[in-house]
Write an enzyme that holds these catalytic residues in place. Structure first.
Site, PDB file in Angstrom:
ATOM      1  CB  CYS A  76      60.692  44.261  15.194  1.00 10.63           C
ATOM      2  SG  CYS A  76      61.163  45.792  14.423  1.00 10.63           S
ATOM      3  CG  ASP A  84      51.242  44.400  19.782  1.00  8.48           C
ATOM      4  OD1 ASP A  84      50.740  45.382  19.224  1.00  8.48           O
ATOM      5  OD2 ASP A  84      52.371  43.933  19.494  1.00  8.48           O
ATOM      6  CG  HIS A 141      56.682  44.029  17.285  1.00  4.17           C
ATOM      7  ND1 HIS A 141      57.363  44.972  18.004  1.00  4.17           N
ATOM      8  CD2 HIS A 141      56.835  44.370  15.980  1.00  4.17           C
ATOM      9  CE1 HIS A 141      57.899  45.852  17.168  1.00  4.17           C
ATOM     10  NE2 HIS A 141      57.592  45.513  15.940  1.00  4.17           N
TER      11      HIS A 141
HETATM   12  C1  PLP Z   1      52.635  43.659  16.140  1.00  2.26           C
HETATM   13  C2  PLP Z   1      53.364  44.940  16.411  1.00  2.26           C
HETATM   14  N1  PLP Z   1      53.486  45.378  17.666  1.00  2.26           N
HETATM   15  C3  PLP Z   1      54.110  46.521  17.974  1.00  2.26           C
HETATM   16  C4  PLP Z   1      54.677  47.299  16.996  1.00  2.26           C
HETATM   17  C5  PLP Z   1      55.378  48.570  17.382  1.00  2.26           C
HETATM   18  O1  PLP Z   1      54.758  49.664  16.769  1.00  2.26           O
HETATM   19  P1  PLP Z   1      55.490  51.077  16.782  1.00  2.26           P
HETATM   20  O2  PLP Z   1      56.798  50.899  16.100  1.00  2.26           O
HETATM   21  O3  PLP Z   1      54.559  51.962  16.040  1.00  2.26           O
HETATM   22  O4  PLP Z   1      55.641  51.475  18.200  1.00  2.26           O
HETATM   23  C6  PLP Z   1      54.612  46.882  15.659  1.00  2.26           C
HETATM   24  C7  PLP Z   1      55.269  47.664  14.594  1.00  2.26           C
HETATM   25  O5  PLP Z   1      55.689  47.148  13.589  1.00  2.26           O
HETATM   26  C8  PLP Z   1      53.918  45.688  15.355  1.00  2.26           C
HETATM   27  O6  PLP Z   1      53.802  45.255  14.106  1.00  2.26           O
END
Ligand code: PLP
Length: 398
Positions: free
Chosen positions: A355, A197, A120
């Site tokens: 994203c 993550d 992400h």
């Molecule tokens: C795999 C992954 N990492 C990080 C994030 C970031 O999360 P947040 O927007 O709650 O900070 C997301 C959010 O869609 C995600 O799906």
């Protein structure tokens, strides 16, 4: 079990009582809140709201106790050794930024950071910035056309120069569950710091930081039925003690003069300023809710729903599903493209991008539409999706 998964569970979520016909399939972006979470936050504001860790009067002490109880619950939920390892942040993005910023301060020019092509933006971009600042080299574990990591050459990719492995536990696009059981021991054997993550995984998979053997792990409250505005960064205590704080001020200060300051021990060291008090307490209630259901029960229910989803979506003409075909290798997150139709048109017909831009380039497509399921979804919701897709096809292709 106190709660039954699927359609019946919607009764615990006020939004589904307000909108009786709502089929909510954007759970990978954020999921709905059970009444126990709303009630916990409401109770705080009505009975005990005050700033935490500052006052010596009774409602401030009550709020502090509730806030700290949430920390203990999160620690137990992910099997941390101690609650001092649990830091509350604003969201997973902030947790991953803190991790990258602070870990990068320990690295030397030329050190290598290993990511995957599934990351992400919140896991990728902080490392791009850290690489510029500290002259680090970024390497990537490739993905194959099915959206799985290509691990054939992994022993050549992980070397003694690999100082960090930063990896998603579950892709937000393909739903791919990554092979942490293979990769973490290899990275640790090379001496790397491992950052997970878990933003997607936290809703779907049991997480045990000690069994995983990672060093840092991040997730958001809003993707595990908690409120938005709160996230978690877990880290091994000895590493947290070594890391530079990310922000300064408030409760993270131990002693301060006009010339200098010293910092509190973790977790306070990483919680500058007034924290998201009600949100942390709401997250505690969400975690209790999930624990009462049980991570294993969630996994089993969602495996069946994923298998059903895969089977039904395969029948939609012209639909190309992205991600692993085997439900055991993925979560209930379905990204797809429909031949001859722009993903945004499908999304607007379904009333419903995400994203990971480089990953879409990897699959040779500009964007995908995504439907993502969770514990209150059922086979009926899969049916509604398939009906919506067939309608979109009729309107846009035929
Ligand atoms: C795999 C992954 N990492 C990080 C994030 C970031 O999360 P947040 O927007 O709650 O900070 C997301 C959010 O869609 C995600 O799906």
């Amino acid at each position: 079990m106190k709660y039954q998964l699927g359609k019946t569970l919607k009764e615990e979520f006020p939004i589904f009582i307000h909108h009786r016909d709502l089929v909510f399939l954007d759970n990978a972006a954020s999921c709905q809140k059970p009444k126990v979470v709303l009630e916990a936050m409401d109770k705080l504001y009505r009975t005990s709201y005050a700033n935490v860790h500052r006052g010596v009067y009774s409602i401030s002490e009550a709020a502090t106790n509730m806030y700290e109880e949430s920390r203990v619950m999160v620690a137990k939920f992910i099997n941390a050794k101690t609650e001092a390892e649990v830091i509350f942040t604003r969201n997973a993005t902030e947790a991953l930024n803190v991790a990258a910023f602070s870990v990068a301060e320990l690295l030397q020019p030329g050190d290598e950071v290993l990511l995957t092509q599934l990351e992400h933006h919140a896991s990728l971009v902080p490392w791009q910035m850290a690489a510029k600042k500290h002259q680090l080299k970024l390497n990537f574990i490739p993905v194959n056309s099915e959206g799985r990591l290509e691990l054939e050459n992994i022993d050549k990719i992980i070397t003694p120069r690999t100082k960090v492995l930063a990896i998603t536990a579950m892709s937000n696009v393909t739903g791919t569950v990554t092979e942490l059981d293979v990769l973490i021991p290899k990275a640790k054997a090379a001496g790397a710091i491992v950052i997970i993550d878990a933003a997607q995984a936290v809703q779907h998979l049991p997480l045990d930081v000690q069994a995983l053997g990672c060093d840092l792990l991040a997730f958001s409250g809003h993707k595990i039925f908690g409120p938005s505005g709160v996230g978690v960064l877990w880290g091994k205590l000895d590493l947290l003690q070594k890391l530079e704080p990310f922000e300064y001020g408030g409760n993270m200060i131990s002693e301060v003069s006009y010339a200098t300051a010293s910092f509190a021990e973790p977790p306070a060291k990483f919680e500058a300023g007034t924290p998201p008090i009600a949100e942390v307490i709401g997250l505690g209630a969400a975690i209790k809710f999930v624990q009462e259901i049980g991570s294993e029960a969630i996994l089993e229910y969602e495996n069946d729903l994923t298998a059903y989803g895969l089977e039904q979506l395969k029948k939609v003409p012209g639909l190309r599903l992205i991600g692993p075909a085997d439900q055991h290798l993925r979560g209930p997150v379905f990204a797809f493209v429909m031949e001859g139709v722009h993903p945004h048109d499908i999304a607007s017909i379904l009333d419903g991008g995400h994203c990971a831009m480089p990953l879409h380039k990897r699959f040779g497509i500009p964007a995908t539409t995504r439907a993502s399921f969770t514990i209150y979804n059922s086979e009926e919701d899969v049916g509604a999706l398939v009906a919506g897709l067939n309608k979109a096809r009729q309107l846009l292709v035929m």
